[in-house]
Design a protein around this motif. Sequence first.
Motif, PDB file in Angstrom:
ATOM      1  N   VAL A  56       0.856  -1.184   0.000  1.00 29.87           N
ATOM      2  CA  VAL A  56       0.000   0.000   0.000  1.00 29.87           C
ATOM      3  C   VAL A  56       0.894   1.236   0.000  1.00 29.87           C
ATOM      4  O   VAL A  56       1.686   1.433   0.924  1.00 29.87           O
ATOM      5  CB  VAL A  56      -0.914   0.026   1.245  1.00 29.87           C
ATOM      6  CG1 VAL A  56      -1.766   1.288   1.246  1.00 29.87           C
ATOM      7  CG2 VAL A  56      -1.811  -1.211   1.285  1.00 29.87           C
ATOM      8  N   PRO A  57       0.817   2.071  -1.020  1.00 32.61           N
ATOM      9  CA  PRO A  57       1.620   3.299  -1.052  1.00 32.61           C
ATOM     10  C   PRO A  57       1.333   4.187   0.160  1.00 32.61           C
ATOM     11  O   PRO A  57       0.257   4.125   0.772  1.00 32.61           O
ATOM     12  CB  PRO A  57       1.187   3.963  -2.354  1.00 32.61           C
ATOM     13  CG  PRO A  57       0.746   2.822  -3.215  1.00 32.61           C
ATOM     14  CD  PRO A  57       0.079   1.867  -2.280  1.00 32.61           C
ATOM     15  N   GLY A  58       2.280   5.073   0.467  1.00 36.53           N
ATOM     16  CA  GLY A  58       2.185   5.852   1.691  1.00 36.53           C
ATOM     17  C   GLY A  58       1.401   7.136   1.598  1.00 36.53           C
ATOM     18  O   GLY A  58       1.032   7.704   2.630  1.00 36.53           O
ATOM     19  N   ALA A  59       1.138   7.647   0.387  1.00 36.29           N
ATOM     20  CA  ALA A  59       0.406   8.900   0.236  1.00 36.29           C
ATOM     21  C   ALA A  59      -0.601   8.779  -0.900  1.00 36.29           C
ATOM     22  O   ALA A  59      -0.291   8.204  -1.951  1.00 36.29           O
ATOM     23  CB  ALA A  59       1.361  10.065  -0.022  1.00 36.29           C
ATOM     24  N   TRP A  60      -1.782   9.363  -0.691  1.00 38.37           N
ATOM     25  CA  TRP A  60      -2.888   9.233  -1.638  1.00 38.37           C
ATOM     26  C   TRP A  60      -3.623  10.554  -1.791  1.00 38.37           C
ATOM     27  O   TRP A  60      -3.595  11.409  -0.905  1.00 38.37           O
ATOM     28  CB  TRP A  60      -3.897   8.195  -1.123  1.00 38.37           C
ATOM     29  CG  TRP A  60      -3.378   6.796  -1.109  1.00 38.37           C
ATOM     30  CD1 TRP A  60      -2.478   6.257  -0.230  1.00 38.37           C
ATOM     31  CD2 TRP A  60      -3.715   5.763  -2.030  1.00 38.37           C
ATOM     32  NE1 TRP A  60      -2.245   4.948  -0.551  1.00 38.37           N
ATOM     33  CE2 TRP A  60      -2.987   4.611  -1.648  1.00 38.37           C
ATOM     34  CE3 TRP A  60      -4.570   5.694  -3.135  1.00 38.37           C
ATOM     35  CZ2 TRP A  60      -3.089   3.405  -2.341  1.00 38.37           C
ATOM     36  CZ3 TRP A  60      -4.676   4.501  -3.826  1.00 38.37           C
ATOM     37  CH2 TRP A  60      -3.941   3.367  -3.421  1.00 38.37           C
ATOM     38  N   LYS A  61      -4.342  10.667  -2.902  1.00 34.59           N
ATOM     39  CA  LYS A  61      -5.364  11.688  -3.041  1.00 34.59           C
ATOM     40  C   LYS A  61      -6.709  10.983  -3.164  1.00 34.59           C
ATOM     41  O   LYS A  61      -6.806   9.888  -3.743  1.00 34.59           O
ATOM     42  CB  LYS A  61      -5.114  12.596  -4.244  1.00 34.59           C
ATOM     43  CG  LYS A  61      -5.178  11.925  -5.592  1.00 34.59           C
ATOM     44  CD  LYS A  61      -4.941  12.925  -6.731  1.00 34.59           C
ATOM     45  CE  LYS A  61      -6.054  13.944  -6.852  1.00 34.59           C
ATOM     46  NZ  LYS A  61      -5.859  14.858  -8.018  1.00 34.59           N
ATOM     47  N   SER A  62      -7.733  11.597  -2.603  1.00 29.06           N
ATOM     48  CA  SER A  62      -9.070  11.015  -2.661  1.00 29.06           C
ATOM     49  C   SER A  62     -10.062  12.159  -2.622  1.00 29.06           C
ATOM     50  O   SER A  62      -9.773  13.231  -2.087  1.00 29.06           O
ATOM     51  CB  SER A  62      -9.293  10.064  -1.468  1.00 29.06           C
ATOM     52  OG  SER A  62     -10.573   9.469  -1.521  1.00 29.06           O
ATOM     53  N   LEU A 209     -10.638   3.906   2.437  1.00 30.95           N
ATOM     54  CA  LEU A 209     -10.001   2.746   3.066  1.00 30.95           C
ATOM     55  C   LEU A 209     -10.530   1.429   2.492  1.00 30.95           C
ATOM     56  O   LEU A 209      -9.782   0.454   2.381  1.00 30.95           O
ATOM     57  CB  LEU A 209     -10.198   2.806   4.580  1.00 30.95           C
ATOM     58  CG  LEU A 209      -9.330   3.866   5.272  1.00 30.95           C
ATOM     59  CD1 LEU A 209      -9.804   4.111   6.695  1.00 30.95           C
ATOM     60  CD2 LEU A 209      -7.859   3.453   5.251  1.00 30.95           C
ATOM     61  N   ARG A 210     -11.783   1.383   2.103  1.00 31.32           N
ATOM     62  CA  ARG A 210     -12.290   0.169   1.458  1.00 31.32           C
ATOM     63  C   ARG A 210     -11.644  -0.025   0.091  1.00 31.32           C
ATOM     64  O   ARG A 210     -11.411  -1.160  -0.338  1.00 31.32           O
ATOM     65  CB  ARG A 210     -13.816   0.230   1.359  1.00 31.32           C
ATOM     66  CG  ARG A 210     -14.499   0.018   2.706  1.00 31.32           C
ATOM     67  CD  ARG A 210     -15.973   0.328   2.684  1.00 31.32           C
ATOM     68  NE  ARG A 210     -16.465   0.474   4.056  1.00 31.32           N
ATOM     69  CZ  ARG A 210     -17.480   1.233   4.409  1.00 31.32           C
ATOM     70  NH1 ARG A 210     -18.138   1.928   3.495  1.00 31.32           N
ATOM     71  NH2 ARG A 210     -17.841   1.318   5.674  1.00 31.32           N
ATOM     72  N   HIS A 211     -11.345   1.077  -0.579  1.00 29.70           N
ATOM     73  CA  HIS A 211     -10.634   0.971  -1.858  1.00 29.70           C
ATOM     74  C   HIS A 211      -9.238   0.396  -1.636  1.00 29.70           C
ATOM     75  O   HIS A 211      -8.804  -0.503  -2.356  1.00 29.70           O
ATOM     76  CB  HIS A 211     -10.548   2.351  -2.513  1.00 29.70           C
ATOM     77  CG  HIS A 211      -9.764   2.369  -3.787  1.00 29.70           C
ATOM     78  ND1 HIS A 211     -10.260   1.892  -4.980  1.00 29.70           N
ATOM     79  CD2 HIS A 211      -8.498   2.782  -4.059  1.00 29.70           C
ATOM     80  CE1 HIS A 211      -9.354   2.018  -5.934  1.00 29.70           C
ATOM     81  NE2 HIS A 211      -8.266   2.552  -5.397  1.00 29.70           N
ATOM     82  N   LEU A 212      -8.533   0.893  -0.644  1.00 30.44           N
ATOM     83  CA  LEU A 212      -7.162   0.444  -0.399  1.00 30.44           C
ATOM     84  C   LEU A 212      -7.084  -0.993   0.077  1.00 30.44           C
ATOM     85  O   LEU A 212      -6.078  -1.676  -0.152  1.00 30.44           O
ATOM     86  CB  LEU A 212      -6.480   1.359   0.622  1.00 30.44           C
ATOM     87  CG  LEU A 212      -5.734   2.569   0.035  1.00 30.44           C
ATOM     88  CD1 LEU A 212      -6.661   3.491  -0.751  1.00 30.44           C
ATOM     89  CD2 LEU A 212      -5.019   3.346   1.143  1.00 30.44           C
ATOM     90  N   THR A 213      -8.114  -1.461   0.756  1.00 30.59           N
ATOM     91  CA  THR A 213      -8.097  -2.821   1.308  1.00 30.59           C
ATOM     92  C   THR A 213      -8.831  -3.827   0.439  1.00 30.59           C
ATOM     93  O   THR A 213      -8.961  -4.998   0.824  1.00 30.59           O
ATOM     94  CB  THR A 213      -8.729  -2.828   2.718  1.00 30.59           C
ATOM     95  OG1 THR A 213     -10.075  -2.322   2.636  1.00 30.59           O
ATOM     96  CG2 THR A 213      -7.929  -1.976   3.693  1.00 30.59           C
ATOM     97  N   PRO A 220      -1.195   0.611   6.459  1.00 35.71           N
ATOM     98  CA  PRO A 220      -0.379   0.855   7.655  1.00 35.71           C
ATOM     99  C   PRO A 220      -0.605   2.226   8.277  1.00 35.71           C
ATOM    100  O   PRO A 220      -0.954   3.196   7.592  1.00 35.71           O
ATOM    101  CB  PRO A 220       1.058   0.722   7.130  1.00 35.71           C
ATOM    102  CG  PRO A 220       0.971   1.005   5.681  1.00 35.71           C
ATOM    103  CD  PRO A 220      -0.382   0.550   5.232  1.00 35.71           C
ATOM    104  N   ALA A 221      -0.384   2.292   9.584  1.00 38.71           N
ATOM    105  CA  ALA A 221      -0.366   3.583  10.273  1.00 38.71           C
ATOM    106  C   ALA A 221       0.636   4.503   9.589  1.00 38.71           C
ATOM    107  O   ALA A 221       1.679   4.063   9.112  1.00 38.71           O
ATOM    108  CB  ALA A 221       0.012   3.381  11.734  1.00 38.71           C
TER     109      ALA A 221
END
Length: 256
Positions: A56-62, A209-213, A220-221
């Motif tokens: 999972v990458p560490g930075a996102w835009k949403s 978060l549902r998209h990422l999982t 990760p924290a």
Amino acid sequence: MNQAQTALTDALVAARRGNRTLDATPWLDTLQTADHAYEVQDAVAAALGWFGAAAVPGAWKSGGGSRSATLTHAPLPPAGVRPSPADFSDLALHTPGIEAEIALRLGQDVTPAQAVALDHGNAASVVDAMAVSVEIVDARWQDLPSTPALLRLADSQVHGALVIGEWKPYAALDWASQRCETTIGDADTVVRTGTHPLADPTWLLPIWLRHLTRHGHTVPAGTVVTTGSWVGVLPCRRGDQVTAEFPGIGAVRLSV
């Protein structure tokens, strides 16, 4: 991916490597669903080696234009995510614009089961910090206004770079009265109050978060997400000095 998606991936990768833009016309019928666009997103990132072995990458835009809109998400290449004050003069930008936003940081790991259980009322419980941020939006498409949404999504939701200010402990604020003050170069400061498109930056957390999982990974924290622009997209030019301040939260500075 199908053959057309692979060809689109190759074109986007070549555009980034060659610092050039693409005519969208040959690609208008390539993507039929958001899932197709996300597959191209992932394939471009893999080809360019943005995230290494990270699940999972560490930075996102949403974000999205309203709560009734379909929210979209994109991971951000680490080389363009920088602390304030930031200088982006080394980046090849085509038609950049500025979005002033609030970034949120997870304070705990979030498993797929936890993501499913979150709702808009309790999602802020997984956040430990917030910061002012500015995204430079930029596209690999020559005529962005006429480019379909799925092609924008495949192109990292037209992300260019991101500057993040000082983190402070997250607190639920009266977002309807929160001011945002953005200045680009010598232009007048753009002042907006209570203009977050979702009314509350944390509203998108369960969907993001549902998209990422969705593939079974735990987020990760420390993972960061920007949450939508308070000012729309403000045009800028190379060399512009930009400041964005959310009084009571913080400020950032950057050079385009």
